[in-house]
Design a protein around this motif. Sequence first.
Motif, PDB file in Angstrom:
ATOM      1  N   ALA A 222       3.998 -13.152  -7.738  1.00  0.00           N
ATOM      2  CA  ALA A 222       3.070 -14.087  -7.411  1.00  0.00           C
ATOM      3  C   ALA A 222       2.329 -14.034  -6.058  1.00  0.00           C
ATOM      4  CB  ALA A 222       4.047 -15.715  -7.636  1.00  0.00           C
ATOM      5  N   GLU A 223       2.996 -13.831  -5.248  1.00  0.00           N
ATOM      6  CA  GLU A 223       2.475 -13.847  -3.509  1.00  0.00           C
ATOM      7  C   GLU A 223       1.199 -12.948  -3.694  1.00  0.00           C
ATOM      8  OE1 GLU A 223       2.000 -15.137  -0.041  1.00  0.00           O
ATOM      9  OE2 GLU A 223       3.539 -15.534  -1.353  1.00  0.00           O
ATOM     10  N   ALA A 224       1.178 -11.917  -4.245  1.00  0.00           N
ATOM     11  CA  ALA A 224       0.016 -10.818  -4.328  1.00  0.00           C
ATOM     12  C   ALA A 224      -1.141 -11.507  -5.178  1.00  0.00           C
ATOM     13  CB  ALA A 224       0.430  -9.559  -4.851  1.00  0.00           C
ATOM     14  N   ALA A 225      -0.705 -12.226  -6.360  1.00  0.00           N
ATOM     15  CA  ALA A 225      -1.598 -12.974  -7.164  1.00  0.00           C
ATOM     16  C   ALA A 225      -2.423 -14.171  -6.315  1.00  0.00           C
ATOM     17  CB  ALA A 225      -0.787 -13.476  -8.511  1.00  0.00           C
ATOM     18  N   LEU A 226      -1.767 -14.808  -5.625  1.00  0.00           N
ATOM     19  CA  LEU A 226      -2.267 -15.821  -4.967  1.00  0.00           C
ATOM     20  C   LEU A 226      -3.174 -15.442  -3.898  1.00  0.00           C
ATOM     21  CD1 LEU A 226       1.039 -18.136  -4.773  1.00  0.00           C
ATOM     22  CD2 LEU A 226      -1.002 -18.624  -5.998  1.00  0.00           C
ATOM     23  N   GLU A 227      -2.675 -14.274  -3.296  1.00  0.00           N
ATOM     24  CA  GLU A 227      -3.826 -13.624  -2.237  1.00  0.00           C
ATOM     25  C   GLU A 227      -5.001 -13.333  -2.684  1.00  0.00           C
ATOM     26  OE1 GLU A 227      -1.274 -10.482  -0.438  1.00  0.00           O
ATOM     27  OE2 GLU A 227       0.031 -11.694   0.435  1.00  0.00           O
ATOM     28  N   TYR A 228      -4.870 -12.675  -3.964  1.00  0.00           N
ATOM     29  CA  TYR A 228      -6.389 -12.012  -4.570  1.00  0.00           C
ATOM     30  C   TYR A 228      -7.009 -13.300  -5.035  1.00  0.00           C
ATOM     31  CZ  TYR A 228      -4.937  -7.303  -4.449  1.00  0.00           C
ATOM     32  OH  TYR A 228      -4.642  -5.891  -3.602  1.00  0.00           O
ATOM     33  N   GLY A 229      -6.333 -14.413  -5.501  1.00  0.00           N
ATOM     34  CA  GLY A 229      -7.027 -15.590  -5.973  1.00  0.00           C
ATOM     35  C   GLY A 229      -7.766 -16.043  -4.857  1.00  0.00           C
TER      36      GLY A 229
END
Length: 447
Positions: free
Chosen positions: A47-54
Amino acid sequence: MLARTDLRGSTPTLAELRRALPRGGTDVNAVLDTVAPVVHAVADRGAEAALEYGERFDGARPASVRVPAKAIADALEALDPSIADALRESITRARTVHADQRRTTTKTQVVDGGTVSEKWIPVRRVGLYVPGGNAVYPSSVIMNVVPAQEAGVGSLVVTSPPQKDFGGQPHPTILAACALLGVDEVWAVGGAQAVALLAYGGQDTDEADEPNSVLDPVDLITGPGNIYVTAAKRLCRGTVGIDSEAGPTEIAILADDSADAGILASDLISQAEHDVLAASVLVTDSADLADAVDAALDQQVATTKHRERVTTALSGEQSGIVLVDDLEAGIAVVDAYAAEHLEIQTRDAAAVADRITNAGAIFVGPYAPVSLGDYCAGSNHVLPTSGSARFASGLSVQTFLKGVHVIDYDEAALRDVADRVVTLADAEDLPGHGDAVKQRFVNGGAS
């Protein structure tokens, strides 16, 4: 406005015909190297990476991936009643159609004592992608969720890009549609990072409804998206199932001189307003109709809301008018093209439609526009693109079901065919296969 391909007086082969027809499309391979690091990062860090890319791509970072239940409920409460009513009607009609697609177990008596059954088992958990981009697509929520629910899928999650104008949550109309359908798990993540998070799962942030709540991976991902979503699907395929690799939307219209040029123009525009890469193709045996459609396009495009986008799509290599000698040639052209959406606007349109073999969906006559199918026909609008309607189907209840054969033979039924099984095993040089049968009859049979 539309480029013309004149096939009159020629008899092209199928290969020549496919090459001659207007076709744009996108090269998914060209963005795989861009998307792969995103997929790998989300697979590693969740999730942390997904939020960063978002935050990087969508300009928004919600406090958690999972949308709070209150935000979903509030979106429905605030929804314009007329929109809510239209969505309810769309849901009702979609359920009516998709409920009839349910499959039942079949049981075949092959021989006395030997049966083969086929039972249909829903996929355990599915991820349903709803794009953002140029428009808002609550209809795509319906088109994905309804067949999954009718198939009996027990666990589903809708994911849609976070919107900076709405506090990092998906568009409120998307959330309201989820509420109307009883979907309580929605993720505020889009693009390639959404596909990767659906495929690999992870842990949500401490700010989620439930601290450190688990984001369970899914078994199947459905729903259209842009080229980056498609590339991520390709990279994750195998780890997770996918419905298709969707390309830009497209409409083909087969029309004769009985068709109304103004209606044809409006239908071509309706697809062109989706995207600058959208394809709008008219196939006709009437040069006069082609001229009239061009004139109607000039008039209608001038006043349409998304004029620049529509103009770019209509003037692209993917759009055009194809002139043919007669209706027979027109049917051959549209079958070779295999459109996502195919309208038949000819005399005796139903009879012509019956002869079509390649199309994602067929719309018969002047009162069945593609836009009806997009919202309230009851049909599904998640359809094969880029010519894949030659071998693929649109989203349906079957998409979310697995057919499993159940083989039940008693001793006598196996004994009766044992010699043939052994013979075939030996013919394939797999004697262990035959031994597995013979072992059952050692010392008089299995205990």
